[in-house]
Design a protein around this motif. Structure first.
Motif, PDB file in Angstrom:
ATOM      1  N   ASN A 180     -64.154 -31.653 -61.533  1.00  0.00           N
ATOM      2  CA  ASN A 180     -65.457 -31.136 -61.120  1.00  0.00           C
ATOM      3  C   ASN A 180     -65.860 -29.914 -61.945  1.00  0.00           C
ATOM      4  N   SER A 181     -65.545 -29.963 -63.235  1.00  0.00           N
ATOM      5  CA  SER A 181     -65.894 -28.833 -64.093  1.00  0.00           C
ATOM      6  C   SER A 181     -66.690 -29.239 -65.325  1.00  0.00           C
ATOM      7  N   ILE A 182     -66.657 -30.519 -65.711  1.00  0.00           N
ATOM      8  CA  ILE A 182     -67.314 -30.987 -66.929  1.00  0.00           C
ATOM      9  C   ILE A 182     -68.309 -32.092 -66.589  1.00  0.00           C
ATOM     10  N   VAL A 183     -69.514 -31.979 -67.166  1.00  0.00           N
ATOM     11  CA  VAL A 183     -70.538 -33.018 -67.048  1.00  0.00           C
ATOM     12  C   VAL A 183     -70.625 -33.746 -68.386  1.00  0.00           C
ATOM     13  N   ALA A 184     -70.503 -35.067 -68.361  1.00  0.00           N
ATOM     14  CA  ALA A 184     -70.654 -35.887 -69.566  1.00  0.00           C
ATOM     15  C   ALA A 184     -72.011 -36.584 -69.516  1.00  0.00           C
ATOM     16  N   VAL A 201     -76.797 -40.881 -61.935  1.00  0.00           N
ATOM     17  CA  VAL A 201     -76.857 -39.980 -60.785  1.00  0.00           C
ATOM     18  C   VAL A 201     -75.430 -39.744 -60.300  1.00  0.00           C
ATOM     19  N   ARG A 202     -75.101 -38.474 -59.960  1.00  0.00           N
ATOM     20  CA  ARG A 202     -73.766 -38.138 -59.489  1.00  0.00           C
ATOM     21  C   ARG A 202     -73.811 -36.997 -58.464  1.00  0.00           C
ATOM     22  N   PHE A 203     -72.954 -37.114 -57.439  1.00  0.00           N
ATOM     23  CA  PHE A 203     -72.706 -36.029 -56.502  1.00  0.00           C
ATOM     24  C   PHE A 203     -71.637 -35.104 -57.081  1.00  0.00           C
ATOM     25  N   THR A 204     -71.786 -33.794 -56.867  1.00  0.00           N
ATOM     26  CA  THR A 204     -70.684 -32.898 -57.169  1.00  0.00           C
ATOM     27  C   THR A 204     -69.581 -33.117 -56.132  1.00  0.00           C
ATOM     28  N   ALA A 205     -68.387 -32.591 -56.402  1.00  0.00           N
ATOM     29  CA  ALA A 205     -67.224 -32.876 -55.566  1.00  0.00           C
ATOM     30  C   ALA A 205     -67.409 -32.428 -54.123  1.00  0.00           C
TER      31      ALA A 205
END
Length: 263
Positions: A227-231, A160-164
């Protein structure tokens, strides 16, 4: 290190790694560039906690920088269904100065954890309840604190991750091919459904890892510093990268009922 699971960087040269066999190891990376080199390094500190807050099956972790050289390491203890907080001090060689039970209520196999960038929220994925619990950061936060918000229908959530900008939360669903995207309305209180879901695995890859109903899909998930790439990672697809703007920009396709697949 043993049964390696989650990790987080304290700074660009220091990271914490959680091991399901019962400890969190802290490492200082060599200062020289690693290109073309193979180095073996030892942990500078091992965190085990102390009774009654001894680590048990630590999985995902999140690091929070505090004042006066202190660092909080938040650890999901998967099979005891709780999150513990371990405070270490850089000035004391990362020696632990405090161990406490932080979160418990509502959690059933916490498999992922993330901190919002504004410091106001902790998100913890709860495998057994098929959702993500959101707790508001405050001085009164403790094991009996109720979640302030819940992200529903997350499947079997892991990473789980928040965007910037903290306006969206991405959740990896290990029980499907999907990463679910949740949108904020200015905060994260109350219950909300995914704004959209994006397939990050093709069907063949997903089915190869489908050993049980809650396996086969993405587990690890992170967003890079720009804040441009999702791994995204899972057992059958060790590492894949996607454009965050493509995932977040898919809202019109979802509204029109069209399937979205990035895999």
């Amino acid at each position: 290190m043993g049964e390696i699971h989650g990790l987080d960087f304290i700074d660009d040269r220091t990271l914490a790694i959680a091991n399901r066999d019962g400890l969190v190891a802290l490492f200082a990376l060599p200062r020289e560039e690693p290109v073309g080199q193979s180095r073996r390094i030892a942990a500078i500190r091992q965190l085990r906690g102390r009774q009654p807050h001894k680590l048990n099956s630590p999985g995902s972790i999140a690091v929070r920088l505090e004042s006066h050289g202190r660092v909080s390491v938040l650890v999901c203890n998967n099979y005891t269904h709780l999150v513990t907080r371990h405070v270490v001090n850089r000035w004391l060689g990362y020696r632990a100065t405090s161990n406490q039970l932080l979160l418990k209520r509502g959690l059933d196999i916490p498999d992922g954890i993330a901190l919002s960038h504004n410091g106001k929220w902790i998100a913890v994925s709860s495998h057994g309840t098929k959702d993500v619990k959101l707790y508001r950061m405050s001085g009164s936060l403790g094991p009996e604190s109720e979640p302030a918000g819940v992200l529903q229908n997350a499947g079997y959530p892991h990473g789980v991750r928040f965007t910037a900008d903290d306006r969206h939360i991405l959740v990896a669903d290990a029980g499907s091919q999907m990463v679910h995207v949740y949108a904020s309305d200015g905060g994260w209180k109350e219950r909300r459904e995914p704004a959209r879901s994006v397939a990050v695995l093709d069907e063949a890859t997903f089915l190869r890892g489908r050993a049980s109903f809650d396996e086969g899909g993405p587990k690890g998930l992170d967003i890079d510093r720009s804040n441009s790439i999702v791994a995204v990672t899972c057992e059958e697809q060790p590492l894949a990268f996607f454009s965050l703007s493509t995932i977040l920009g898919a809202v019109e396709d979802c509204r029109q009922g069209r399937a979205i697949a990035l895999a």
